[in-house]
Design an enzyme around this catalytic site. Structure first.
Site, PDB file in Angstrom:
ATOM      1  N   ASP A 134      40.404  41.102  34.311  1.00 53.01           N
ATOM      2  CA  ASP A 134      41.786  41.042  33.814  1.00 53.01           C
ATOM      3  C   ASP A 134      41.941  39.844  32.885  1.00 53.01           C
ATOM      4  O   ASP A 134      42.571  39.920  31.836  1.00 53.01           O
ATOM      5  CB  ASP A 134      42.793  40.926  34.969  1.00 53.01           C
ATOM      6  CG  ASP A 134      43.301  42.282  35.451  1.00 53.01           C
ATOM      7  OD1 ASP A 134      42.531  43.269  35.369  1.00 53.01           O
ATOM      8  OD2 ASP A 134      44.461  42.361  35.919  1.00 53.01           O
ATOM      9  N   ASP A 152      35.293  30.094  39.999  1.00 48.97           N
ATOM     10  CA  ASP A 152      36.375  29.221  39.504  1.00 48.97           C
ATOM     11  C   ASP A 152      35.982  28.606  38.164  1.00 48.97           C
ATOM     12  O   ASP A 152      36.752  28.623  37.196  1.00 48.97           O
ATOM     13  CB  ASP A 152      36.756  28.152  40.552  1.00 48.97           C
ATOM     14  CG  ASP A 152      35.549  27.443  41.175  1.00 48.97           C
ATOM     15  OD1 ASP A 152      34.392  27.857  40.921  1.00 48.97           O
ATOM     16  OD2 ASP A 152      35.770  26.459  41.922  1.00 48.97           O
ATOM     17  N   TYR A 175      36.122  45.277  49.267  1.00 52.87           N
ATOM     18  CA  TYR A 175      36.574  46.657  49.091  1.00 52.87           C
ATOM     19  C   TYR A 175      35.881  47.631  50.047  1.00 52.87           C
ATOM     20  O   TYR A 175      36.033  48.837  49.898  1.00 52.87           O
ATOM     21  CB  TYR A 175      36.309  47.115  47.655  1.00 52.87           C
ATOM     22  CG  TYR A 175      37.217  46.482  46.623  1.00 52.87           C
ATOM     23  CD1 TYR A 175      37.016  45.162  46.214  1.00 52.87           C
ATOM     24  CD2 TYR A 175      38.252  47.200  46.037  1.00 52.87           C
ATOM     25  CE1 TYR A 175      37.830  44.579  45.263  1.00 52.87           C
ATOM     26  CE2 TYR A 175      39.078  46.618  45.080  1.00 52.87           C
ATOM     27  CZ  TYR A 175      38.857  45.314  44.694  1.00 52.87           C
ATOM     28  OH  TYR A 175      39.662  44.742  43.746  1.00 52.87           O
ATOM     29  N   ASP A 222      36.914  42.136  39.637  1.00 53.93           N
ATOM     30  CA  ASP A 222      38.261  42.668  39.415  1.00 53.93           C
ATOM     31  C   ASP A 222      39.117  41.627  38.704  1.00 53.93           C
ATOM     32  O   ASP A 222      39.785  41.913  37.712  1.00 53.93           O
ATOM     33  CB  ASP A 222      38.880  43.039  40.769  1.00 53.93           C
ATOM     34  CG  ASP A 222      40.316  43.493  40.635  1.00 53.93           C
ATOM     35  OD1 ASP A 222      40.577  44.337  39.752  1.00 53.93           O
ATOM     36  OD2 ASP A 222      41.169  42.998  41.390  1.00 53.93           O
ATOM     37  N   LYS A 251      30.520  32.774  44.385  1.00 54.91           N
ATOM     38  CA  LYS A 251      31.153  31.604  45.012  1.00 54.91           C
ATOM     39  C   LYS A 251      30.306  31.234  46.224  1.00 54.91           C
ATOM     40  O   LYS A 251      30.802  31.022  47.332  1.00 54.91           O
ATOM     41  CB  LYS A 251      32.604  31.957  45.375  1.00 54.91           C
ATOM     42  CG  LYS A 251      33.448  30.789  45.839  1.00 54.91           C
ATOM     43  CD  LYS A 251      33.737  29.747  44.771  1.00 54.91           C
ATOM     44  CE  LYS A 251      34.391  28.525  45.407  1.00 54.91           C
ATOM     45  NZ  LYS A 251      34.468  27.372  44.485  1.00 54.91           N
TER      46      LYS A 251
END
Ligand code: IPM
Ligand code: MN
Length: 368
Positions: A255, A227, A138, A251, A195
């Site tokens: 969700d 993951d 971002y 982000d 990650k």
């Protein structure tokens, strides 16, 4: 003299108006019970304003916000406008220009009927995500060469600074300390989600996390690659307590988290710089198809307003607001969070009335 807080009110696009109106209705009741006041200043930014004036969010608006205590935000996004333009100028604009480095996203289940997983009860899902909110993919460093040709190259940089990484990790440890251990545990826990096995730049996160953790011997630490973290969120969400992660992974996984607790209608967030003006919003988007229909759930914005109260120093009011919403859900007065099952205005009124009722008579003692 009662305290007065300056609040910017930025409803934005789509359902923003409706959900923010309900949160303000509830805020009226909270103020009445807790004896503080707010000066509210409406801010018009969003798609309509852009189409009328060509302006996204001017510097003067950020200067104005810097003089406030908090911003209550609805949503941004409109199909008439180029993807990402307003999101970048307004949402990311506030996050970056006001240096709101903590994106605080609680994921807490209030009733088993809201969870799509089998046999999960409140208490099994009680996680707080600290999403880094100013760096990573971002950062706004991207570009294209040979655009439109078959040899086009597109790139976007994932940027991490030592300072940016350390301050969000430290915030997660401080938060874990404040929350204390979950029931049945002897220590609070912070999980680093990254990650670093593939994105080697995130080795900075690995090292910084280990260094900061040494300063908090009373806090247990854990690590999961993003993951695997998504897998564990479904299989064993009770393993997580406070989680700290990068902007993009945060982000996405929040969700996923929202869906475990009833969906986007109830997932709140705070964009916070501790001790400075901060911004509070539901994690949902503008849901244009529900605009003006009185069908969207305002609970995410109402709970975000609750996070705002905590930020303002009104911790008791913040806790009471959350307890009010929780009790409405636990007593099945709020049965579902599916858009349209309860009207938006009805939910706002329910929370407001129940908060005032609890102030008069105390909690009704929900069956847990
Ligand atoms: C969020 C949103 C934003 C993000 C978008 C609208 C830029 O999805 O707040 O989670 O990606 O951060
Ligand atoms: Mn998102």
């Amino acid at each position: 003299m009662s305290k007065v807080y300056d609040i910017g009110v930025l409803p934005g696009d789509g359902i923003g108006d409706e959900v923010v109106a309900q949160a303000l209705k509830v805020l009226d009741a909270v103020q009445q019970v807790y004896g503080f006041q707010t000066r509210r200043e409406a801010m018009p930014y969003g798609a309509e304003h852009f189409l009328k004036t060509g302006e996204t969010m001017p510097d003067a608006a950020f200067d104005r916000i810097r003089q406030m205590h908090a911003v209550l935000f609805g949503a941004i996004g409109d199909p008439r406008i180029e993807v990402g333009k307003l999101e970048f100028a307004i949402i990311a604009g506030m996050r970056h220009k006001l240096d709101l480095y903590v994106n605080l996203r609680p994921v807490k289940l209030y009733h088993e009927s809201l969870c799509p997983l089998k046999d999960k009860k409140p208490g099994d899902i009680d996680i707080v995500f600290c999403r880094e909110n100013t760096e990573d993919a971002y950062s706004g460093v991207y570009g294209y060469t040979k655009k439109g040709s078959e040899h086009e190259i597109a790139l976007q940089e994932m940027i991490y600074t030592r300072r940016g990484t350390e301050r969000i990790i430290r915030h997660a440890f401080e938060l874990a300390q404040k929350r204390g251990p979950k029931p049945g545990k002897d220590k609070p826990q912070v999980t680093l989600i990254d990650k670093a096995n593939a994105v080697r730049a995130q080795d900075l996160w690995t090292r910084t996390f280990a260094e900061v953790a040494r300063e908090y011997p009373g806090i247990a630490t854990d690590h999961a690659y993003i993951d695997a973290a998504c897998m564990w969120m479904i299989k064993n969400p009770d393993w997580f307590d406070v989680c700290v992660t990068t902007n993009l992974f945060g982000d996405i996984i929040t969700d996923l988290g929202a869906m475990l607790i009833g969906g986007m209608g109830i997932a709140a967030s705070g964009n916070i710089h501790p001790g400075k003006v901060s911004m509070f919003e539901g994690i949902h988007g503008s849901a244009p198809k529900y605009k003006g229909t009185d069908k969207a759930s305002p609970l995410a914005t109402i709970l975000a307003m609750g996070l705002m109260l905590d930020h303002l120093g009104e911790a008791a009011a913040s806790k009471e607001l959350e307890a009010t919403v929780a009790e409405l859900i636990q007593t099945r007065q709020i049965r579902t969070l599916k858009a349209g099952d309860h009207r938006c205005s009805e939910l706002g009124t329910m929370v407001k009335d129940h908060l005032l009722r609890r102030a008069r008579t105390g909690p009704v003692g929900a069956a847990r």
